[in-house]
Enzyme design. Structure first.
Site, short mmCIF file in Angstrom:
data_model
loop_
_atom_site.label_atom_id
_atom_site.label_comp_id
_atom_site.label_asym_id
_atom_site.label_seq_id
_atom_site.Cartn_x
_atom_site.Cartn_y
_atom_site.Cartn_z
N HIS A 219 0.85 -1.18 0.00
CA HIS A 219 0.00 0.00 0.00
C HIS A 219 0.89 1.23 0.00
CE1 HIS A 219 -2.93 3.02 1.36
NE2 HIS A 219 -3.84 2.22 0.89
N GLU B 32 -7.84 -4.56 -0.58
CA GLU B 32 -8.35 -5.30 -1.73
C GLU B 32 -8.30 -6.80 -1.50
OE1 GLU B 32 -6.43 -4.21 -5.34
OE2 GLU B 32 -6.93 -2.09 -5.15
#
Length: 360
Positions: free
Chosen positions: A252, A307
């Site tokens: 991320h 996700e």
């Protein structure tokens, strides 16, 4: 003045809405831990917190819930528009077009009534379009159901299972707001010109539509389906890393430890699917991938992102893939609206500088 590509590291606004602490792995909504909100509260309560600055009393929660219910219907002209748009037009483009078409009566500064309208109507637009494309009869909103449950009801035409609502409710809360990301920044830039909330949200949808931003759990699903079995996990991951290929659902831009949203979704999904072979595979992939990422990319601190377990949520509730990014957007409109109102209440137009590199 130093040039910062992508404005990385540049502080552009002051906000009371959320704090993304990448080092500690924390996400706060007005001081509340987002993962705890997702475990213990309803989407409407998180929305009230973002828009009005406080956790609602029971009366305030009921009032906001009723206002959202009252604004679910779309005008007939929007229904016609949904029908007339090309069949191959992707869902995000349809949503952007319809939200823009709704916004001919606006106010300045942007008002909560507009935020309610946009948030309430987004699931209606998405489910109408999805069912039309699949030659299914449109399902009208069910005002006996709260926001997330009604979304599932309109999509499937039947009362959703409680654990499906719980899982999607958690997802909606966790993805409702996340600092000054590209789409949120877009919404604030548009608002700073004293444009209206519908324009700002339409612009944010346009930013979310880009593959580098909105993303989708479909890549994680494809990866897990390709791996297939627990025995294949380590050799598959090693091959990918040796070829310097990306592992979907890992890493991320901000978080340097576990994404707190991913942790919350993992816990909730585990409760729903204790004996789910696909989920067991996902957990094994997560553990082995983190281990091997540290081996191949030492010091990078790459962990699962939202996700990864969003894929598990969508798989567990059998959610249609064409709606993945649009559903992310249906939750994030609440955060955009909060930023738009915050910008409008203390506005200054954005006007950054550019360094000229052409001929003199």
């Amino acid at each position: 003045m130093e040039f910062k590509p992508g404005l990385e590291g540049v502080v552009a606004v002051k906000t009371a809405l959320s704090k993304v602490d990448g080092e500690a792995g924390r996400l706060l909504f007005r001081g509340y831990e987002a993962d705890e909100l997702a475990r213990q509260h309803q989407f409407e309560e998180a929305v009230h917190l973002l828009w009005y600055g406080t956790m609602p009393t029971d009366a305030e929660r009921r009032k906001l819930t009723e206002k959202l219910k009252e604004n679910r219907e779309v005008p007939e002209r929007i229904v016609t528009l949904i029908k007339e748009l090309p069949e191959d037009m992707e869902m995000m483009a349809v949503l952007r077009t319809c939200i823009s078409a709704l916004g001919y009566e606006t106010s300045w500064p942007p008002a909560p009534e507009e935020a309610i309208r946009i948030t309430a109507v987004t699931p209606t637009i998405l489910t109408y379009r999805y069912r039309m494309l699949n030659n299914q009869e449109i399902v009208q909103p069910n005002n006996e159901l709260d926001h997330v449950a009604n979304y599932l009801y309109m999509l499937r035409g039947k009362t959703p299972k409680e654990d499906h609502v719980e899982a999607l409710n958690a997802y909606f809360i966790l993805t409702a707001e996340h600092g000054l990301n590209a789409a949120t920044f877009t919404s604030r830039v548009i608002t700073s010109t004293q444009s209206d909330m519908y324009s700002a949200v339409s612009g944010a949808i346009g930013a979310m539509k880009g593959p580098l931003h909105g993303g989708a759990p479909s890549g994680v699903m494809d990866m897990l389906d390709e791996i297939g079995s627990i025995d294949n996990v380590e050799p598959w991951i090693r091959k990918k890393l040796e070829n310097d290929e990306k592992l979907m659902g890992f890493g991320h831009r901000v978080y340097k430890t576990m994404d707190p949203r991913s942790e919350a979704l993992r816990d909730i999904t585990s409760k729903m699917s204790e004996n789910d072979a696909w989920l067991a595979l996902a957990k094994h992939v997560e553990e082995k991938a983190i281990e091997l990422l540290e081996e191949y990319k030492p010091g990078r601190r790459l962990y699962t992102n939202v996700e990864f377990y969003a894929a598990a949520i969508f798989r567990s509730i059998d959610f249609p893939e064409p709606l993945f990014t649009a559903t992310f957007t249906a939750s994030r409109v609440a955060g955009w609206c909060a930023h738009i109102m915050e910008q409008g209440n203390n506005n200054r137009i954005f006007r950054p500088l550019a360094t000229y590199t052409g001929d003199e």
